[in-house]
Design a protein around this motif. Structure first.
Motif, PDB file in Angstrom:
ATOM      1  N   ASN A 234       0.821  -1.214   0.000  1.00 37.77           N
ATOM      2  CA  ASN A 234       0.000   0.000   0.000  1.00 37.77           C
ATOM      3  C   ASN A 234       0.854   1.263   0.000  1.00 37.77           C
ATOM      4  O   ASN A 234       0.577   2.224  -0.725  1.00 37.77           O
ATOM      5  N   VAL A 235       1.906   1.264   0.828  1.00 32.28           N
ATOM      6  CA  VAL A 235       2.798   2.430   0.881  1.00 32.28           C
ATOM      7  C   VAL A 235       3.498   2.611  -0.458  1.00 32.28           C
ATOM      8  O   VAL A 235       3.597   3.733  -0.988  1.00 32.28           O
ATOM      9  N   ALA A 236       3.987   1.519  -1.035  1.00 36.55           N
ATOM     10  CA  ALA A 236       4.687   1.597  -2.321  1.00 36.55           C
ATOM     11  C   ALA A 236       3.764   2.112  -3.415  1.00 36.55           C
ATOM     12  O   ALA A 236       4.170   2.932  -4.252  1.00 36.55           O
ATOM     13  N   ASN A 237       2.510   1.664  -3.426  1.00 39.86           N
ATOM     14  CA  ASN A 237       1.560   2.132  -4.444  1.00 39.86           C
ATOM     15  C   ASN A 237       1.253   3.615  -4.282  1.00 39.86           C
ATOM     16  O   ASN A 237       1.061   4.338  -5.273  1.00 39.86           O
ATOM     17  N   THR A 238       1.179   4.072  -3.021  1.00 38.64           N
ATOM     18  CA  THR A 238       0.932   5.494  -2.776  1.00 38.64           C
ATOM     19  C   THR A 238       2.081   6.343  -3.305  1.00 38.64           C
ATOM     20  O   THR A 238       1.870   7.358  -3.984  1.00 38.64           O
ATOM     21  N   VAL A 239       3.317   5.934  -2.997  1.00 39.93           N
ATOM     22  CA  VAL A 239       4.490   6.669  -3.474  1.00 39.93           C
ATOM     23  C   VAL A 239       4.571   6.612  -4.994  1.00 39.93           C
ATOM     24  O   VAL A 239       4.892   7.601  -5.659  1.00 39.93           O
ATOM     25  N   ARG A 240       4.244   5.452  -5.541  1.00 44.70           N
ATOM     26  CA  ARG A 240       4.313   5.293  -7.001  1.00 44.70           C
ATOM     27  C   ARG A 240       3.330   6.222  -7.712  1.00 44.70           C
ATOM     28  O   ARG A 240       3.654   6.780  -8.772  1.00 44.70           O
ATOM     29  N   ALA A 241       2.143   6.382  -7.148  1.00 47.00           N
ATOM     30  CA  ALA A 241       1.141   7.248  -7.765  1.00 47.00           C
ATOM     31  C   ALA A 241       1.642   8.681  -7.912  1.00 47.00           C
ATOM     32  O   ALA A 241       1.267   9.391  -8.842  1.00 47.00           O
ATOM     33  N   PRO A 245       5.667   9.309 -12.741  1.00 39.62           N
ATOM     34  CA  PRO A 245       5.987  10.119 -13.931  1.00 39.62           C
ATOM     35  C   PRO A 245       7.378  10.739 -13.868  1.00 39.62           C
ATOM     36  O   PRO A 245       8.083  10.796 -14.886  1.00 39.62           O
ATOM     37  N   LEU A 246       7.790  11.220 -12.682  1.00 34.61           N
ATOM     38  CA  LEU A 246       9.131  11.798 -12.540  1.00 34.61           C
ATOM     39  C   LEU A 246      10.212  10.761 -12.775  1.00 34.61           C
ATOM     40  O   LEU A 246      11.202  11.007 -13.476  1.00 34.61           O
ATOM     41  N   LEU A 247      10.036   9.586 -12.183  1.00 37.27           N
ATOM     42  CA  LEU A 247      11.045   8.533 -12.308  1.00 37.27           C
ATOM     43  C   LEU A 247      11.122   8.008 -13.738  1.00 37.27           C
ATOM     44  O   LEU A 247      12.221   7.772 -14.255  1.00 37.27           O
ATOM     45  N   ILE A 256      10.532   0.372 -13.425  1.00 38.50           N
ATOM     46  CA  ILE A 256       9.553   0.847 -12.451  1.00 38.50           C
ATOM     47  C   ILE A 256       8.908  -0.285 -11.655  1.00 38.50           C
ATOM     48  O   ILE A 256       8.826  -0.221 -10.420  1.00 38.50           O
ATOM     49  N   ASP A 257       8.436  -1.331 -12.330  1.00 40.10           N
ATOM     50  CA  ASP A 257       7.751  -2.409 -11.601  1.00 40.10           C
ATOM     51  C   ASP A 257       8.667  -3.045 -10.565  1.00 40.10           C
ATOM     52  O   ASP A 257       8.297  -3.206  -9.391  1.00 40.10           O
ATOM     53  N   ASN A 258       9.877  -3.404 -10.975  1.00 39.70           N
ATOM     54  CA  ASN A 258      10.818  -4.036 -10.036  1.00 39.70           C
ATOM     55  C   ASN A 258      11.241  -3.085  -8.929  1.00 39.70           C
ATOM     56  O   ASN A 258      11.441  -3.497  -7.777  1.00 39.70           O
ATOM     57  N   LEU A 259      11.373  -1.821  -9.277  1.00 43.11           N
ATOM     58  CA  LEU A 259      11.777  -0.826  -8.287  1.00 43.11           C
ATOM     59  C   LEU A 259      10.774  -0.749  -7.140  1.00 43.11           C
ATOM     60  O   LEU A 259      11.155  -0.771  -5.956  1.00 43.11           O
ATOM     61  N   PHE A 260       9.481  -0.697  -7.468  1.00 39.98           N
ATOM     62  CA  PHE A 260       8.472  -0.545  -6.417  1.00 39.98           C
ATOM     63  C   PHE A 260       8.158  -1.878  -5.724  1.00 39.98           C
ATOM     64  O   PHE A 260       7.676  -1.873  -4.591  1.00 39.98           O
ATOM     65  N   PHE A 263      10.822  -1.738  -3.220  1.00 39.30           N
ATOM     66  CA  PHE A 263      10.487  -0.723  -2.219  1.00 39.30           C
ATOM     67  C   PHE A 263       9.426  -1.245  -1.252  1.00 39.30           C
ATOM     68  O   PHE A 263       9.508  -1.030  -0.042  1.00 39.30           O
ATOM     69  N   ALA A 264       8.418  -1.955  -1.779  1.00 35.68           N
ATOM     70  CA  ALA A 264       7.372  -2.523  -0.930  1.00 35.68           C
ATOM     71  C   ALA A 264       7.965  -3.533   0.056  1.00 35.68           C
ATOM     72  O   ALA A 264       7.587  -3.553   1.235  1.00 35.68           O
TER      73      ALA A 264
END
Length: 289
Positions: A234-241, A245-247, A256-260, A263-264
């Motif tokens: 949930n935290v990772a999805n919030t940060v990803r939202a 776009p910046l990343l 991106i997928d592997n990064l988050f 992170f999760a």
């Protein structure tokens, strides 16, 4: 008709704004026409409020990405008639030596902390000044933003680390955000001079909205369900939202997928070890003098 009514605010509604190069064409033409009339007749330029609308399938992400370019063009043409709405306008100058970091970190050089703080001071002061022009005396404004408790930014653990990318790409990227302490905000408001502070508070909020009862239940790991894994996701999805776009624009979308996912997992591990700090929010209530 405009000369007869002399409105203080003009509202422009584009009910088919699309998402291509023509999105802002109608708005630009309206502003250009009114600006010319005001110059010719020595009238005060009204405020513009623009409403963009279209079918649900319209690519509004492209529209939002086009706004900065439209804003910059208006600034060049019209100057102070365009007002900024942000607490911080972008990545500050002078952070090129923030090697190995994408934001302020304990390993950042002192001039990086100063660059972020100086830009926030300039941008937030400008924000207050512009908002005060829109408000009547004794009008009220409530602002909220992420903040920090520690007045010394070098003592904070911000938790922004990057993996899976080249070192050179990390060294050339910094996040355009800033988390002030309440002492900074109070000093800027007092120095800018347009507002009195009614309330200024900081408080902690959970990084994930799962209730405490759910967290206690999750500790039992019933039927293989791990509450910390769920909270980390949930935290990772919030940060990803917010940051995707910046990343993507800097690092590309392949990571991106592997990064988050990583992170999760990192957040979940920290939560399970009770090391994850809560998020700090700040609320300030202001009254225009």
């Amino acid at each position: 008709m405009f000369r007869e009514i002399l409105p203080s605010c003009m509202k422009v509604a584009d009910l088919g704004c699309s998402s291509g190069p023509n999105t802002f064409q109608t708005i630009s033409q309206v502003i250009k026409t009114i600006h010319g009339i005001c110059q010719q007749s020595e009238l005060k330029l009204p405020e513009f409020q623009v409403l963009l609308n279209d079918l649900p399938g319209n690519d509004f992400n492209t529209v939002f990405r086009s706004v900065p370019a439209f804003y910059e063009r208006l600034m060049k043409e019209k100057g102070e008639m365009v007002q900024e709405l942000c607490f911080i306008a972008g990545v500050p100058d002078g952070v090129e030596n923030n090697k190995g970091n994408i934001y302020m970190a304990r390993t950042s050089p002192p001039d990086v902390f100063k660059a972020y703080a100086d830009q926030f001071q300039r941008d937030f002061s400008n924000f207050l000044s512009l908002r005060s022009k829109e408000m009547v005396p004794q009008g009220r404004m409530v602002l909220t933003c992420m903040g920090r408790k520690n007045p010394n930014p070098s003592n904070e653990d911000y938790g922004w680390e990057m993996g899976l990318v080249k070192e050179a790409d990390v060294d050339s990227f910094n996040l355009p955000i800033y988390t002030p302490c309440k002492e900074e905000v109070a000093e800027i408001v007092e120095r800018e001079g347009s507002f009195d502070i009614n309330e200024l508070q900081i408080f902690e909020v959970d990084s994930d909205p799962l209730s405490r009862d759910e967290q206690k239940l999750g500790k039992k790991d019933l039927m293989g369900f791990n509450i910390y894994t769920e909270m980390g996701t949930n935290v990772a999805n919030t940060v990803r939202a917010v940051l995707e776009p910046l990343l993507c624009s800097h690092f590309g979308d392949a990571i991106i997928d592997n990064l988050f996912i990583r992170f999760a997992t990192h957040v979940a591990d920290a939560l399970s070890n009770s090391k994850h700090q809560k998020r700090v929010n700040m609320v300030v209530a202001l009254t225009k003098k």
